[in-house]
Design a protein around this motif. Structure first.
Motif, PDB file in Angstrom:
ATOM      1  N   ALA A  93     107.640  28.816  46.341  1.00  0.00           N
ATOM      2  CA  ALA A  93     107.732  29.665  47.537  1.00  0.00           C
ATOM      3  C   ALA A  93     106.917  29.044  48.659  1.00  0.00           C
ATOM      4  O   ALA A  93     105.800  28.558  48.433  1.00  0.00           O
ATOM      5  CB  ALA A  93     107.214  31.059  47.248  1.00  0.00           C
TER       6      ALA A  93
ATOM      7  N   SER B 150     110.492  31.466  51.802  1.00  0.00           N
ATOM      8  CA  SER B 150     111.629  30.760  51.214  1.00  0.00           C
ATOM      9  C   SER B 150     111.324  30.403  49.769  1.00  0.00           C
ATOM     10  O   SER B 150     110.161  30.216  49.386  1.00  0.00           O
ATOM     11  CB  SER B 150     111.954  29.494  52.006  1.00  0.00           C
ATOM     12  OG  SER B 150     110.854  28.592  51.986  1.00  0.00           O
ATOM     13  N   TRP B 151     112.397  30.307  48.965  1.00  0.00           N
ATOM     14  CA  TRP B 151     112.286  29.863  47.571  1.00  0.00           C
ATOM     15  C   TRP B 151     113.191  28.648  47.372  1.00  0.00           C
ATOM     16  O   TRP B 151     114.367  28.677  47.746  1.00  0.00           O
ATOM     17  CB  TRP B 151     112.714  30.972  46.610  1.00  0.00           C
ATOM     18  CG  TRP B 151     111.705  32.059  46.430  1.00  0.00           C
ATOM     19  CD1 TRP B 151     111.709  33.290  47.018  1.00  0.00           C
ATOM     20  CD2 TRP B 151     110.544  32.019  45.602  1.00  0.00           C
ATOM     21  NE1 TRP B 151     110.628  34.025  46.613  1.00  0.00           N
ATOM     22  CE2 TRP B 151     109.885  33.269  45.737  1.00  0.00           C
ATOM     23  CE3 TRP B 151     109.987  31.059  44.754  1.00  0.00           C
ATOM     24  CZ2 TRP B 151     108.709  33.575  45.053  1.00  0.00           C
ATOM     25  CZ3 TRP B 151     108.813  31.351  44.080  1.00  0.00           C
ATOM     26  CH2 TRP B 151     108.191  32.601  44.232  1.00  0.00           C
ATOM     27  N   THR B 152     112.629  27.599  46.788  1.00  0.00           N
ATOM     28  CA  THR B 152     113.406  26.391  46.503  1.00  0.00           C
ATOM     29  C   THR B 152     113.026  25.860  45.128  1.00  0.00           C
ATOM     30  O   THR B 152     111.988  26.233  44.565  1.00  0.00           O
ATOM     31  CB  THR B 152     113.142  25.291  47.553  1.00  0.00           C
ATOM     32  OG1 THR B 152     111.747  24.951  47.536  1.00  0.00           O
ATOM     33  CG2 THR B 152     113.544  25.746  48.944  1.00  0.00           C
TER      34      THR B 152
ATOM     35  N   SER C 158     110.131  39.068  44.042  1.00  0.00           N
ATOM     36  CA  SER C 158     111.102  37.972  43.965  1.00  0.00           C
ATOM     37  C   SER C 158     111.452  37.656  42.519  1.00  0.00           C
ATOM     38  O   SER C 158     112.625  37.409  42.187  1.00  0.00           O
ATOM     39  CB  SER C 158     110.535  36.729  44.653  1.00  0.00           C
ATOM     40  OG  SER C 158     110.256  36.968  46.009  1.00  0.00           O
TER      41      SER C 158
ATOM     42  N   GLN D  46     114.833  37.254  52.578  1.00  0.00           N
ATOM     43  CA  GLN D  46     115.072  36.938  53.984  1.00  0.00           C
ATOM     44  C   GLN D  46     114.978  38.171  54.890  1.00  0.00           C
ATOM     45  O   GLN D  46     114.477  38.065  56.023  1.00  0.00           O
ATOM     46  CB  GLN D  46     116.427  36.234  54.147  1.00  0.00           C
ATOM     47  CG  GLN D  46     116.495  34.875  53.450  1.00  0.00           C
ATOM     48  CD  GLN D  46     115.240  34.054  53.650  1.00  0.00           C
ATOM     49  OE1 GLN D  46     114.926  33.639  54.766  1.00  0.00           O
ATOM     50  NE2 GLN D  46     114.502  33.817  52.565  1.00  0.00           N
TER      51      GLN D  46
ATOM     52  N   HIS E  68     115.704  33.693  46.998  1.00  0.00           N
ATOM     53  CA  HIS E  68     115.621  33.329  48.415  1.00  0.00           C
ATOM     54  C   HIS E  68     116.374  34.339  49.288  1.00  0.00           C
ATOM     55  O   HIS E  68     115.845  34.808  50.309  1.00  0.00           O
ATOM     56  CB  HIS E  68     116.203  31.927  48.615  1.00  0.00           C
ATOM     57  CG  HIS E  68     116.191  31.479  50.040  1.00  0.00           C
ATOM     58  ND1 HIS E  68     115.058  30.993  50.663  1.00  0.00           N
ATOM     59  CD2 HIS E  68     117.180  31.462  50.982  1.00  0.00           C
ATOM     60  CE1 HIS E  68     115.347  30.699  51.920  1.00  0.00           C
ATOM     61  NE2 HIS E  68     116.622  30.968  52.134  1.00  0.00           N
TER      62      HIS E  68
END
Length: 293
Positions: A206, A191-193, A225, A163, A159
């Motif tokens: 993502a 975003s990565w969660t 990523s 950015q 993440h």
């Protein structure tokens, strides 16, 4: 002619992408053939149905919130319900369900507002990419829609690494080059969660939002990523690749099966025509298609 908006979804596994291609099974080809079966323009010497799509997805890419429009002769539109009291859009959805294969579903069909263009009027497209980096998160029933990865990923590092890529940037290093096409895009969100609950619980997900996408852009960003998430590259590396504008420096493009077009967002009806005119003026015909993958 009347313009009809179609809201649809499809499993891209068995398709060679959206765009119609000779001798290949594509989403556009299947849908246009299905529409012709229903509206039967050819026997009447009328224009054949031709779809314009919000996001032209690549081979193997899925869509849950795809939008397209088609211009139909008004006499064929009003004739769709036959003797029933249904609306033409409702009748079209029902009849398409009877002729389309199960990996394509049209959820809604309705007359489009004045000035609507599925491609040019869109404000942004939202994609999701799903990865299972733990055997416990691998669901064989969803294997065509989630990328299985053998190594655990550092989601926080992934993440943070992406950015600096947000904003209006030249994504030449993350796009498959196309002659005459610009690689400048506005990446609104990346975003990565790792969700703790819900349908994506345990997956690495993502969320990618942009006005449009270059060819292979999303999957190249995911590849960069992953290189960070595995520890093979530092957090600063994706931004360094972007600044280089050199495609060969970018990480490998990942397979398409984890990628899904989730949503296409449009402005209020009063702003549709103005938005379409502005985007047409900004992009050439070769450059306008917002690729998904």
């Amino acid at each position: 002619m009347v313009r009809v908006r179609l809201d649809l979804a499809y499993d891209g596994t068995q398709f060679a992408g959206w765009a119609r291609q000779p001798a290949l099974r594509t989403v556009q080809g299947v849908l246009e053939d299905g529409l012709e079966q229903i509206v039967r323009t050819a026997p009447r010497g009328l224009p054949a149905p031709r779809l314009t799509v919000a996001g032209r997805t690549d081979a193997g890419v899925h869509a849950r919130g795809q939008v397209a429009h088609v211009d139909l002769p008004v006499e064929r539109w009003v004739a769709l319900p036959g003797r029933s009291d249904r609306e033409p859009g409702e009748s079209l959805v029902t009849r398409l369900t009877g002729v389309l294969p199960p990996d394509v579903v049209v959820h809604r069909a309705a007359l489009a507002p004045a000035g609507f263009d599925a491609r040019f009027s869109a404000l942004y497209r939202r994609y999701a990419f799903r990865i299972a980096d733990d055997a416990a998160a691998r669901d064989p029933l969803h294997r065509a829609h989630v990328l299985w990865h053998r190594r655990p990923l550092d989601v926080a590092a992934m993440h943070d690494a992406v950015q600096p890529l947000r904003g209006v940037r030249d994504f030449a290093a993350y796009c498959k080059p196309r002659p005459g096409a610009t690689t400048i895009r506005e990446l609104k969100e990346l975003s990565w969660t790792r969700p703790a609950d819900g349908p994506d619980a345990g997956l690495v997900v993502a969320r990618v939002v942009a006005d449009a996408f270059c060819h292979n852009m999303v999957r190249a960003l995911v590849g960069a990523s992953i290189a960070v998430g595995e520890g093979r590259k530092p957090v600063s590396w994706p931004a360094e690749v972007l600044a280089s504008k050199q495609r060969e420096r970018a990480a490998a493009v990942v397979p398409p099966r984890g990628l899904t077009l989730e949503e296409v967002v449009y402005p209020p009806d009063a702003d549709l025509a103005g938005r379409a005119d502005r985007i047409r003026a900004l992009r050439t015909d070769e450059d306008v298609t917002p690729f998904g993958g």
